[in-house]
Design a protein around this motif. Structure first.
Motif, PDB file in Angstrom:
ATOM      1  N   LYS A 156       0.857  -1.190   0.000  1.00  0.00           N
ATOM      2  CA  LYS A 156       0.000   0.000   0.000  1.00  0.00           C
ATOM      3  C   LYS A 156       0.886   1.230   0.000  1.00  0.00           C
ATOM      4  CE  LYS A 156      -4.491  -1.163   1.972  1.00  0.00           C
ATOM      5  NZ  LYS A 156      -5.454  -0.838   3.056  1.00  0.00           N
ATOM      6  N   GLY A 157       0.344   2.311  -0.474  1.00  0.00           N
ATOM      7  CA  GLY A 157       1.097   3.557  -0.493  1.00  0.00           C
ATOM      8  C   GLY A 157       1.337   4.099   0.901  1.00  0.00           C
ATOM      9  N   THR A 158       2.247   5.041   1.009  1.00  0.00           N
ATOM     10  CA  THR A 158       2.548   5.653   2.301  1.00  0.00           C
ATOM     11  C   THR A 158       1.416   6.587   2.724  1.00  0.00           C
ATOM     12  OG1 THR A 158       3.746   7.429   1.179  1.00  0.00           O
ATOM     13  CG2 THR A 158       5.028   5.528   1.887  1.00  0.00           C
ATOM     14  N   GLY A 197      -9.609  -2.643   2.388  1.00  0.00           N
ATOM     15  CA  GLY A 197      -9.144  -3.875   1.777  1.00  0.00           C
ATOM     16  C   GLY A 197      -7.632  -4.001   1.710  1.00  0.00           C
ATOM     17  N   LYS A 198      -7.201  -5.147   1.214  1.00  0.00           N
ATOM     18  CA  LYS A 198      -5.772  -5.433   1.099  1.00  0.00           C
ATOM     19  C   LYS A 198      -5.179  -4.641  -0.054  1.00  0.00           C
ATOM     20  CE  LYS A 198      -2.689  -9.451   1.178  1.00  0.00           C
ATOM     21  NZ  LYS A 198      -2.061  -9.091   2.459  1.00  0.00           N
ATOM     22  N   GLY A 199      -3.864  -4.394   0.024  1.00  0.00           N
ATOM     23  CA  GLY A 199      -3.194  -3.604  -0.999  1.00  0.00           C
ATOM     24  C   GLY A 199      -3.103  -4.326  -2.325  1.00  0.00           C
ATOM     25  N   ALA A 200      -2.589  -3.639  -3.317  1.00  0.00           N
ATOM     26  CA  ALA A 200      -2.456  -4.186  -4.667  1.00  0.00           C
ATOM     27  C   ALA A 200      -1.220  -5.073  -4.761  1.00  0.00           C
ATOM     28  CB  ALA A 200      -2.376  -3.062  -5.691  1.00  0.00           C
ATOM     29  N   PHE A 201      -1.256  -6.004  -5.700  1.00  0.00           N
ATOM     30  CA  PHE A 201      -0.118  -6.910  -5.900  1.00  0.00           C
ATOM     31  C   PHE A 201       1.111  -6.120  -6.335  1.00  0.00           C
ATOM     32  CE2 PHE A 201       2.405  -9.177  -9.065  1.00  0.00           C
ATOM     33  CZ  PHE A 201       2.868 -10.233  -8.299  1.00  0.00           C
TER      34      PHE A 201
END
Length: 228
Positions: free
Chosen positions: A146-148, A155-159
């Protein structure tokens, strides 16, 4: 005339849908006349025995693009690098080559790091005849980020990349080739250790580093210390 029309239409349809141009079909559609034509009026019938379906694109994997072919779930939990408390020695011995590199600490390696090490091996040892390199680990765990300064939730971050968990004492690479001596292999493994980010050691094939048979390992022997 009819054969040329069918061939032209099939060419246009195949090229529009798949981008693959089939060979000419005018030679494939052969007319049959007489008793084999199946018609009573002496007409003609065209068979299409040589028409083949358009080729299906297949995925090929190489060490420059390490990723599993298929996963049941596209994302996974972070997990931890396994710590072997029961004396397991899977992957701690040399099984294929003559030289190898073993990590002294547990680490999570990315596919990019593994590809960089393999590329370095190929460039440094390109003069070695019949050089063979074995990869003993494979990045099959998807890592998400995930971004800072992003708020919790949503939800969960991107792959982001593929990775693998490597426990302590496991061999990552092995190599063998005609003309590959200990000095060249040791120098190549030393440079590979710079990319790993953890302490590693050079391993040469011997009676202690080869995988022993089960009859040579009594139940009271600690296999991990025997591998050292």
């Amino acid at each position: 005339m009819w054969a040329a029309t069918v061939a032209r239409n099939l060419h246009q349809r195949t090229r529009a849908t798949t981008g693959v141009l089939l060979p000419s079909l005018s030679r494939t559609l052969q007319p049959l006349t007489g008793s084999h034509s199946g018609s009573t009026g002496g007409g003609s019938m065209f068979l299409q025995p040589g028409i083949r379906a358009a080729p299906v694109a297949t995925q090929t994997r190489s060490l420059s693009n390490l990723q599993p072919r298929r996963r049941k779930h596209k994302k996974a939990q972070k997990g931890r690098v396994p710590v072997r408390t029961g004396g397991s020695t899977k992957g701690n011995y040399i099984a294929f080559g003559e030289y190898g590199i073993r990590v002294k600490e547990g680490v999570r390696l990315s596919a990019e790091t593994i590809s960089a090490i393999h590329t370095m091996f190929r460039r440094k040892l390109k003069s070695i005849k019949d050089l063979k390199i074995w990869l003993r680990v494979f990045p099959d765990i998807p890592v998400t980020t995930k971004g800072t300064e992003v708020r919790m939730g949503k939800g969960k971050g991107a792959f982001d990349y593929w990775a693998c968990r490597v426990p302590k004492g496991k061999i990552i690479f092995e190599m063998k080739g005609t003309g590959l001596n200990t000095e060249l292999a040791k120098d190549a493994m030393r440079q590979a250790g710079f990319k790993l980010g953890v302490a590693s050691e050079f391993v040469a094939a011997s009676d202690l580093t080869r995988q022993p048979s089960k009859c040579d390992m009594p139940p009271t022997t600690i296999p991990f210390q025997q591998a050292k």
